[in-house]
Every structure is written in structure tokens, then in C-alpha cells.
Design an enzyme around this catalytic site. Structure first.
Site, PDB file in Angstrom:
ATOM      1  N   TYR A  15      21.010   9.740   7.734  1.00  0.00           N
ATOM      2  CA  TYR A  15      20.494   8.417   8.109  1.00  0.00           C
ATOM      3  C   TYR A  15      20.411   7.478   6.910  1.00  0.00           C
ATOM      4  CZ  TYR A  15      19.195  10.252  12.698  1.00  0.00           C
ATOM      5  OH  TYR A  15      19.232  10.792  13.953  1.00  0.00           O
ATOM      6  N   TYR A 142      15.208  10.045  22.438  1.00  0.00           N
ATOM      7  CA  TYR A 142      15.943  10.696  21.345  1.00  0.00           C
ATOM      8  C   TYR A 142      15.777  12.199  21.522  1.00  0.00           C
ATOM      9  CZ  TYR A 142      17.412  12.539  16.893  1.00  0.00           C
ATOM     10  OH  TYR A 142      18.063  13.286  15.939  1.00  0.00           O
ATOM     11  N   ASP A 234      11.175  18.158  26.419  1.00  0.00           N
ATOM     12  CA  ASP A 234      11.561  18.248  25.009  1.00  0.00           C
ATOM     13  C   ASP A 234      10.287  18.147  24.168  1.00  0.00           C
ATOM     14  OD1 ASP A 234      12.336  17.818  22.412  1.00  0.00           O
ATOM     15  OD2 ASP A 234      13.858  16.311  22.874  1.00  0.00           O
ATOM     16  N   LYS A 263      11.065  21.946  14.953  1.00  0.00           N
ATOM     17  CA  LYS A 263      10.153  21.267  14.029  1.00  0.00           C
ATOM     18  C   LYS A 263       8.953  22.133  13.634  1.00  0.00           C
ATOM     19  CE  LYS A 263      11.583  16.511  14.899  1.00  0.00           C
ATOM     20  NZ  LYS A 263      12.297  16.340  13.628  1.00  0.00           N
TER      21      LYS A 263
END
Length: 421
Positions: A15, A142, A234, A263
């Protein structure tokens, strides 16, 4: 040659527009909620290093368990073999998830956990001889950067180069009291083609920390269930305490068929992905016909070292101290939100659990590429705080071990920025 010079010779960062970006900060050590650069300068990690670190950096208990595992078994192929850490992790995680979650499938990051979930749903219907191939998702979603995960994510500058190659997805608005009936009607019109509905429960992270009520998500989920549409939650971002409860789905009365994790799963120690599902999903792949096998796997599926890190993280997560710290952060955030919500430069303040987001007033330009982002990022970095604004939206998402003193310092610097920028 310095670390920065060596980095810029060989590394392409995520990014990052490498031509215009400022040089990266070389971090050489982490302890608790803080990181230290090569010169010994301390930074408070107020974004948990991209939302993964929940217990603090270099946690001694996780380090100990990883070191012990490395002397026992570092890796083994997971097709035709198994090992204790994978079994124990699946058992412990399923024990604290909604009761309908019965099976765990390992992968190696959040995007692949989502890919697995999508493939489970599409092949579920294929195995049953029912051609349901369309997917329902929220606008601004996302779910990752691999192609399947991109396809079910909102269309934006991040997907523009690939849009023509992404499969078709039906995108709907986040539900509220004004549109819930229209959304339900949309689902009814699409039901014969809908394989599944994938969603980030309660908070859309990368979309700008957009938050919505559990009540209306429950209504959407219940209607999908009525129409036979499979449900994918999610929880890659929202899982493991971020919303104030162990999982965002704990705020719901309806429960998903499939859940995705990464994560915080390993406490941020290393990469691991995991997708859980109901017995009904699993049973659709049980057959004497080998063509009904779920054809998905990774070389590092259920890596024993990563599983040991996740087991250690789970132990810490279920400790009473973590629950106390989560409540402390929630309360401190709430107090700060109340204090600044009427500031003329603040458009909105949003909070769900330990997630606090502040949207700065910038007129019409509220995109990810708003120039305010770079000014804010550098301002806080100069103050020894790592915040990574999403355009004009600042959010605080610290490890649970962050001290009250450090949080108050972050709050004070945000107030200072409001006056100076």
C-alpha cells in the site's frame, strides 16, 4: 549503509507509492504496546500493527511457547497427517465460538481464510447439484487482496486495475431502520441465485471504520436463513475482543454458517488463517465421490509453530486480566469520544468496543487519498504515536495491554492536532 538505505534498495512495501513515500521507520524491538526504532526512540503502537497485536509485542509467554514448539516440530504436511497443536487449537476455538461452528479448516492469512469460505459456499451448492453462484456483500466491504477476496470487497481504487476480472457480486448498503425492508426485498428477488452473504459484522474496518447496528444485521441474517442463503462472518478484524465481546457475532442472536479468522488469532506473532463451519457445510463434502472433496490447501496449512502461538494467545485472551483491560479501554474511549464529539473539526465520532474512530471535517473530499491523511500520520509519528489514518478518519485500536497513561497521551495529542492542523 543504514537500515533505511538497505531497505530502499531491495524492498517493495505494501500500500505504498514508493516514489513519493517517506522513508520507512526501522523498528528493531517491541515491548508491550510500544515499538522502538534503531535509535531507541519509542512509539506507541496505537493501531496494533495493522490490527493484529492484541497482547503486546514480544510477549514472553507466547515467545516461550513458540520456542518450545520449535524444538518439537516445526512443520509437517497437513494432508494425511495431523499434530497436537492444530487439534488443540481447533478444540479451544470451537469451544468459545457460537455452538453451530463444528469444523475448522486452516490456511495462512485473512485473505485465504475468506477464499476458503467462498469456495466452501460455492462448492456446497455445486455438490448438491444446485447452481447458485452469486454472492451478496456490503458496499465498502474489505475482505482481502487475493482475487476472490477482492471480488467480494467494494469496488474502489484498490480494485480498479482488476475490476474486469472479478466475478459478479451483488452489493447492498449497510442496513439501518430506513432501508432494512428494501434490503430484505432485494434478497428475496435474488434468492434462487444467491450462494452466500459475506459480511464484516458490526464494523467495516478498511472501509473507514463504518459501524452499524446488530439489530439490523440480525434481520438480514434471519431473512437469508429463511431463503436458504449461506452466511459468512468475516471476523478477521473484529474477532478476539475488538468489539468488546470475544467475537462480533456474540452481539447477534442469529449466527453464521461460516466464520473467518486471522490477525489477532496468533496475537500478532505470525501468519495463520482459519475458517470454521457448521456440520451441515462439512457434510455436503462427505461422499464416496472424490470429486466432492474441498480442493483447497496450502504448504503451510496448520503450521505447528503458528498454532502454538495461537494457543498461547488464546490462553492470554481468556485470562481475566484481558477482559478487565478490554473494559478499561472501552470506558476510556467512551469518555474521550464524549469529550471531543462536539469539536467543530470533528464530523463524527464512532465507537464499537475497543475501536474508536474520528472523522475529520474536510468538506466534500473524504477519500482514502485525502491529503490530510499524510499530515496527520506524520504529526502523530513525530509525537511518538503510530496512527494510520484512513483518509480523513483517525482510529485508535491499541493492544489490550496499553496503559491508561499512554492512552491519555494519545488522546491529548489528538486534541492538540485538532487545534494545530
Amino acid at each position: 549503509m543504514s537500515w533505511v538505505e538497505r531497505d530502499l534498495k531491495v524492498i517493495w512495501h505494501p500500500y505504498t507509492q514508493m516514489k513519493t513515500a517517506l522513508p520507512p521507520v526501522p523498528i528493531v524491538r517491541g515491548e508491550g504496546a510500544c515499538l522502538f526504532d534503531e535509535n531507541g526512540r519509542k512509539y506507541i503502537d496505537a493501531v496494533s500493527s495493522w490490527w493484529v497485536n492484541i497482547h503486546g509485542h514480544s510477549h514472553p509467554y507466547i515467545a516461550q511457547k513458540v520456542a518450545e514448539q520449535l524444538t518439537k516440530l516445526e512443520h509437517v504436511i497437513f494432508a494425511g497427517f495431523t499434530h497436537p497443536t492444530a487439534i488443540e487449537l481447533a478444540e479451544r476455538l470451537l469451544n468459545i465460538l457460537p455452538g453451530n461452528q463444528q469444523k475448522a479448516f486452516y490456511s495462512d492469512n485473512g485473505s485465504t481464510a475468506v477464499e476458503v469460505a467462498i469456495k466452501m459456499c460455492l462448492q456446497y451448492w455445486h455438490n448438491k447439484g444446485d447452481k447458485r453462484i452469486k454472492i451478496l456483500a456490503f458496499k465498502n466491504a474489505y475482505h482481502g487482496d487475493t482475487f476472490g477476496a477482492m471480488a467480494v470487497s467494494g469496488r474502489s481504487a484498490f480494485t480498479a486495475a482488476f475490476d474486469s476480472l472479478l466475478f459478479e457480486v451483488e452489493f447492498i448498503d449497510l442496513p439501518d431502520k430506513h432501508n432494512i425492508q428494501n434490503l430484505i426485498a432485494q434478497i428475496s428477488n435474488l434468492k434462487s441465485n444467491l450462494a452466500c452473504f459475506i459480511f464484516e459484522p458490526l464494523v467495516q474496518g478498511a472501509g473507514g471504520m463504518l459501524m452499524y447496528e446488530a439489530k439490523y444485521l440480525n434481520e438480514l441474517m434471519a431473512h437469508c436463513r429463511k431463503e436458504g442463503v449461506l452466511l459468512i462472518a468475516d471476523e478477521i478484524f473484529t474477532g478476539f475482543g475488538r468489539t468488546g465481546k470475544p467475537f462480533a457475532c456474540d452481539h447477534l442472536t442469529e449466527q453464521p454458517d461460516i466464520m473467518c479468522f486471522s490477525k489477532g488469532l496468533t496475537g500478532g506473532t505470525m501468519a495463520l488463517g482459519l475458517t470454521t463451519c457448521t456440520q451441515q457445510i462439512f457434510d455436503a463434502f462427505l461422499s464416496d465421490d472424490r470429486l466432492k472433496t474441498l480442493f483447497h490447501g496450502h504448504s503451510f496449512t496448520a503450521n505447528p509453530v503458528a498454532c502454538s502461538a495461537a494457543l498461547a494467545s488464546m490462553y492470554l485472551f481468556l485470562d481475566d486480566t484481558t477482559e478487565i483491560n478490554i473494559k478499561r479501554i472501552v470506558d476510556l474511549h467512551a469518555g474521550f469520544a464524549l469529550k471531543i464529539k462536539s469539536h467543530p473539526k470533528i464530523k463524527t465520532v464512532r465507537q464499537t468496543g475497543t475501536i474508536l474512530a474520528m472523522e475529520w471535517e474536510t468538506g466534500s473530499d473524504t477519500s482514502y487519498f485525502n491529503s490530510l491523511r499524510d499530515r496527520l500520520y506524520q504529526y502523530f509519528l513525530d509525537a511518538g504515536i503510530i496512527l494510520r489514518p484512513l483518509g480523513n478518519i483517525i482510529y485508535i485500536l491499541p493492544p489490550y495491554c496499553v496503559t491508561t497513561e499512554d492512552l491519555n497521551y494519545i488522546y491529548s495529542k489528538i486534541e492538540q492536532a485538532l487545534e494545530e492542523i
